[in-house]
Enzyme design. Structure first.
Site, PDB file in Angstrom:
ATOM      1  N   ARG A 240       0.857  -1.183   0.000  1.00 27.29           N
ATOM      2  CA  ARG A 240       0.000   0.000   0.000  1.00 27.29           C
ATOM      3  C   ARG A 240       0.896   1.236   0.000  1.00 27.29           C
ATOM      4  O   ARG A 240       1.986   1.220   0.571  1.00 27.29           O
ATOM      5  CB  ARG A 240      -0.932   0.004   1.207  1.00 27.29           C
ATOM      6  CG  ARG A 240      -1.893  -1.198   1.241  1.00 27.29           C
ATOM      7  CD  ARG A 240      -2.717  -1.205   2.519  1.00 27.29           C
ATOM      8  NE  ARG A 240      -3.644  -2.337   2.547  1.00 27.29           N
ATOM      9  CZ  ARG A 240      -3.359  -3.529   3.072  1.00 27.29           C
ATOM     10  NH1 ARG A 240      -2.165  -3.730   3.624  1.00 27.29           N
ATOM     11  NH2 ARG A 240      -4.246  -4.509   3.058  1.00 27.29           N
ATOM     12  N   LYS A 267      -2.387  -2.011   8.035  1.00 30.26           N
ATOM     13  CA  LYS A 267      -3.836  -1.843   8.128  1.00 30.26           C
ATOM     14  C   LYS A 267      -4.458  -2.870   9.063  1.00 30.26           C
ATOM     15  O   LYS A 267      -5.355  -2.548   9.844  1.00 30.26           O
ATOM     16  CB  LYS A 267      -4.446  -1.955   6.730  1.00 30.26           C
ATOM     17  CG  LYS A 267      -5.951  -1.753   6.686  1.00 30.26           C
ATOM     18  CD  LYS A 267      -6.466  -1.827   5.262  1.00 30.26           C
ATOM     19  CE  LYS A 267      -7.974  -1.628   5.219  1.00 30.26           C
ATOM     20  NZ  LYS A 267      -8.505  -1.713   3.844  1.00 30.26           N
ATOM     21  N   HIS A 329      -2.024   2.673  -5.434  1.00 34.64           N
ATOM     22  CA  HIS A 329      -2.667   1.491  -4.857  1.00 34.64           C
ATOM     23  C   HIS A 329      -3.001   0.468  -5.939  1.00 34.64           C
ATOM     24  O   HIS A 329      -3.054  -0.741  -5.675  1.00 34.64           O
ATOM     25  CB  HIS A 329      -3.942   1.909  -4.123  1.00 34.64           C
ATOM     26  CG  HIS A 329      -4.493   0.856  -3.212  1.00 34.64           C
ATOM     27  ND1 HIS A 329      -4.184   0.804  -1.870  1.00 34.64           N
ATOM     28  CD2 HIS A 329      -5.321  -0.195  -3.464  1.00 34.64           C
ATOM     29  CE1 HIS A 329      -4.812  -0.239  -1.329  1.00 34.64           C
ATOM     30  NE2 HIS A 329      -5.504  -0.854  -2.270  1.00 34.64           N
ATOM     31  N   ARG A 332      -1.216  -3.030  -6.807  1.00 36.82           N
ATOM     32  CA  ARG A 332      -1.562  -4.272  -6.110  1.00 36.82           C
ATOM     33  C   ARG A 332      -2.465  -5.128  -7.004  1.00 36.82           C
ATOM     34  O   ARG A 332      -2.324  -6.352  -7.065  1.00 36.82           O
ATOM     35  CB  ARG A 332      -2.252  -3.941  -4.779  1.00 36.82           C
ATOM     36  CG  ARG A 332      -1.311  -3.275  -3.785  1.00 36.82           C
ATOM     37  CD  ARG A 332      -2.038  -2.619  -2.614  1.00 36.82           C
ATOM     38  NE  ARG A 332      -2.792  -3.560  -1.809  1.00 36.82           N
ATOM     39  CZ  ARG A 332      -2.254  -4.371  -0.905  1.00 36.82           C
ATOM     40  NH1 ARG A 332      -0.937  -4.393  -0.728  1.00 36.82           N
ATOM     41  NH2 ARG A 332      -3.024  -5.172  -0.185  1.00 36.82           N
ATOM     42  N   HIS A 355      -3.774  -9.143   2.993  1.00 35.83           N
ATOM     43  CA  HIS A 355      -5.211  -9.019   3.175  1.00 35.83           C
ATOM     44  C   HIS A 355      -5.603  -9.637   4.507  1.00 35.83           C
ATOM     45  O   HIS A 355      -4.888 -10.469   5.057  1.00 35.83           O
ATOM     46  CB  HIS A 355      -5.964  -9.680   2.021  1.00 35.83           C
ATOM     47  CG  HIS A 355      -5.969  -8.841   0.782  1.00 35.83           C
ATOM     48  ND1 HIS A 355      -6.199  -9.344  -0.473  1.00 35.83           N
ATOM     49  CD2 HIS A 355      -5.757  -7.506   0.613  1.00 35.83           C
ATOM     50  CE1 HIS A 355      -6.135  -8.363  -1.358  1.00 35.83           C
ATOM     51  NE2 HIS A 355      -5.869  -7.237  -0.729  1.00 35.83           N
ATOM     52  N   TYR A 365       0.350 -15.166  14.250  1.00 40.67           N
ATOM     53  CA  TYR A 365       1.531 -15.981  13.972  1.00 40.67           C
ATOM     54  C   TYR A 365       1.830 -16.148  12.483  1.00 40.67           C
ATOM     55  O   TYR A 365       2.803 -16.796  12.122  1.00 40.67           O
ATOM     56  CB  TYR A 365       1.355 -17.375  14.580  1.00 40.67           C
ATOM     57  CG  TYR A 365       1.124 -17.340  16.070  1.00 40.67           C
ATOM     58  CD1 TYR A 365       2.202 -17.222  16.953  1.00 40.67           C
ATOM     59  CD2 TYR A 365      -0.160 -17.389  16.600  1.00 40.67           C
ATOM     60  CE1 TYR A 365       1.990 -17.170  18.326  1.00 40.67           C
ATOM     61  CE2 TYR A 365      -0.367 -17.337  17.967  1.00 40.67           C
ATOM     62  CZ  TYR A 365       0.712 -17.225  18.826  1.00 40.67           C
ATOM     63  OH  TYR A 365       0.502 -17.167  20.175  1.00 40.67           O
TER      64      TYR A 365
END
Length: 392
Positions: A240, A267, A329, A332, A355, A365
């Site tokens: 991003r 994010k 952006h 992506r 995502h 993890y």
């Protein structure tokens, strides 16, 4: 003998306060200044008490008698009318102190630990621009479904997608108000389905067949070298733009060929690893003499202690002739399209795109999940871009 309005009106002050009774505990207190106060004497739990009803003539005789009747009903129910009045006043004060804006800002403050600074700023800006100016000063407990719908209809004029986003945000604010006992309903719940379907404006992006032309123009870019290298690095890593702008030299590990973005800048608030291809490392090596003395890989050109401005990449694309055709952006989407078309695992691609992970325990993890596959994929992507550029 009951009090008459004429008697109340013509009562004159004396050197000392005195009372004119109306009956059943109600009386008019006239003080030396000439002011006249309604009072009700009553007994509760064996104690004599007084209840103030206001000032005559603002409170007429008929109004004072109505208040006396209401107070006697409270007494008959076993409650102290004085305490009931004080509680009602406290509730009223609290209600007017807890406006939508006050509660929304408190909710926003509590969410900061889960958001990136950029995302938090965007949420607050949307509320300030579209909501606070309409219902910000209203007690949140008084806002109805109709009130909120009227706000959303106005926001729809700016686009259905932003209206849907703000309805969701307002719903979270009202839920917070319910939890903190400052509202009794969430009007946003009743508005589900009331707005026009959201027309999502996807970020404009370079299509795979447009890559040769784009790479040729990028190589010929005549703007600032740092901007050119940033756009190259963005294409290679497809992060991003906010993550790119905030990149720090301390996050780069040349020995491991990794860029580790800490959770607080992501994010989804989890650490993210970007395997660095040979081409990405070459760009960083080229940048080191230019920006290595600063904290940020891409510092602000006017204030190097800060990072690159929000519009630098976008204006760079404009300079190349990609106004409305591409955004930072959007790379992506470009990378995702090509990688999916060339048979890479969707799970690996999605993980590299960072995502959201629905399983929050697993998310804690999984920043290294599929890392070997991602290393191979990122190097393939960089080699692919070189091949595309060479064919032009």
């Amino acid at each position: 003998m009951s009090l008459s309005d004429a008697k109340a009106r013509n009562a004159r002050p004396k050197t000392k306060p005195y009372k004119i009774a109306d009956g059943e505990g109600l009386f008019l207190l006239i003080v030396p200044s000439g002011s006249k106060y309604w009072r009700l004497k009553y007994f509760f739990a064996g104690k004599e008490k007084l209840l103030a009803f206001g000032v005559y003539p603002e409170i007429a005789l008929s109004d004072a008698r109505e208040r006396r009747m209401q107070a006697r009903k409270v007494l008959a129910a076993g409650n102290d009318p004085g305490e009931v009045k004080r509680q009602a006043k406290r509730v009223l004060i609290q209600k007017h102190e807890n406006t939508f804006e006050v509660v929304a800002r408190e909710w926003h403050q509590n969410r900061l630990v889960k958001w990136t600074p950029e995302h938090a700023k965007k949420i607050l800006k949307r509320l300030e621009t579209h909501v606070f100016n309409r219902i910000g000063t209203r007690p949140i407990a008084d806002i109805t479904t109709h009130d909120l719908l009227a706000v959303m209809r106005k926001i729809e004029e700016h686009g259905s997608e932003i209206a849907h986003r703000l309805l969701q945000i307002c719903g979270q604010v009202f839920s917070y108000a319910l939890i903190t006992q400052r509202a009794t309903m969430n009007p946003a719940v009743s508005l589900r389905g009331a707005l026009k379907p959201a027309v999502k404006n996807n970020h404009a992006y370079i299509k795979p067949n447009e890559l040769p032309e784009y790479l040729d123009k990028l190589e010929a870019y005549d703007g600032a070298l740092q901007t050119k290298l940033a756009m190259k690095f963005l294409l290679l890593t497809f992060v991003r733009t906010g993550e790119l702008r905030g990149a720090k030299w301390s996050e780069i590990d040349f020995a491991k060929s990794e860029w580790r973005i800490p959770a607080e800048r992501m994010k989804m608030r989890e650490t993210h690893i970007i395997p660095l291809s040979r081409q990405a490392k070459r760009i960083l090596k080229e940048l080191q003499p230019l920006t290595g003395q600063w904290q940020y890989v891409f510092p602000n050109q006017h204030k190097p202690s800060g990072h690159m401005s929000e519009n630098t990449i976008l204006y760079g694309l404009y300079r190349m002739g990609y106004h409305s055709r591409a955004t930072g952006h959007g790379f992506r989407s470009t990378a995702s399209t090509v990688l999916n078309e060339h048979g890479f695992s969707p799970d690996v691609i999605e993980r590299q795109l960072a995502h959201g992970e629905r399983d929050k325990v697993r998310a804690a993890y999984n920043h290294a999940q599929y890392l070997p596959e991602r290393r191979k994929m990122m190097q393939w992507w960089a080699d692919y871009l070189d091949e595309v550029a060479a064919k032009k």
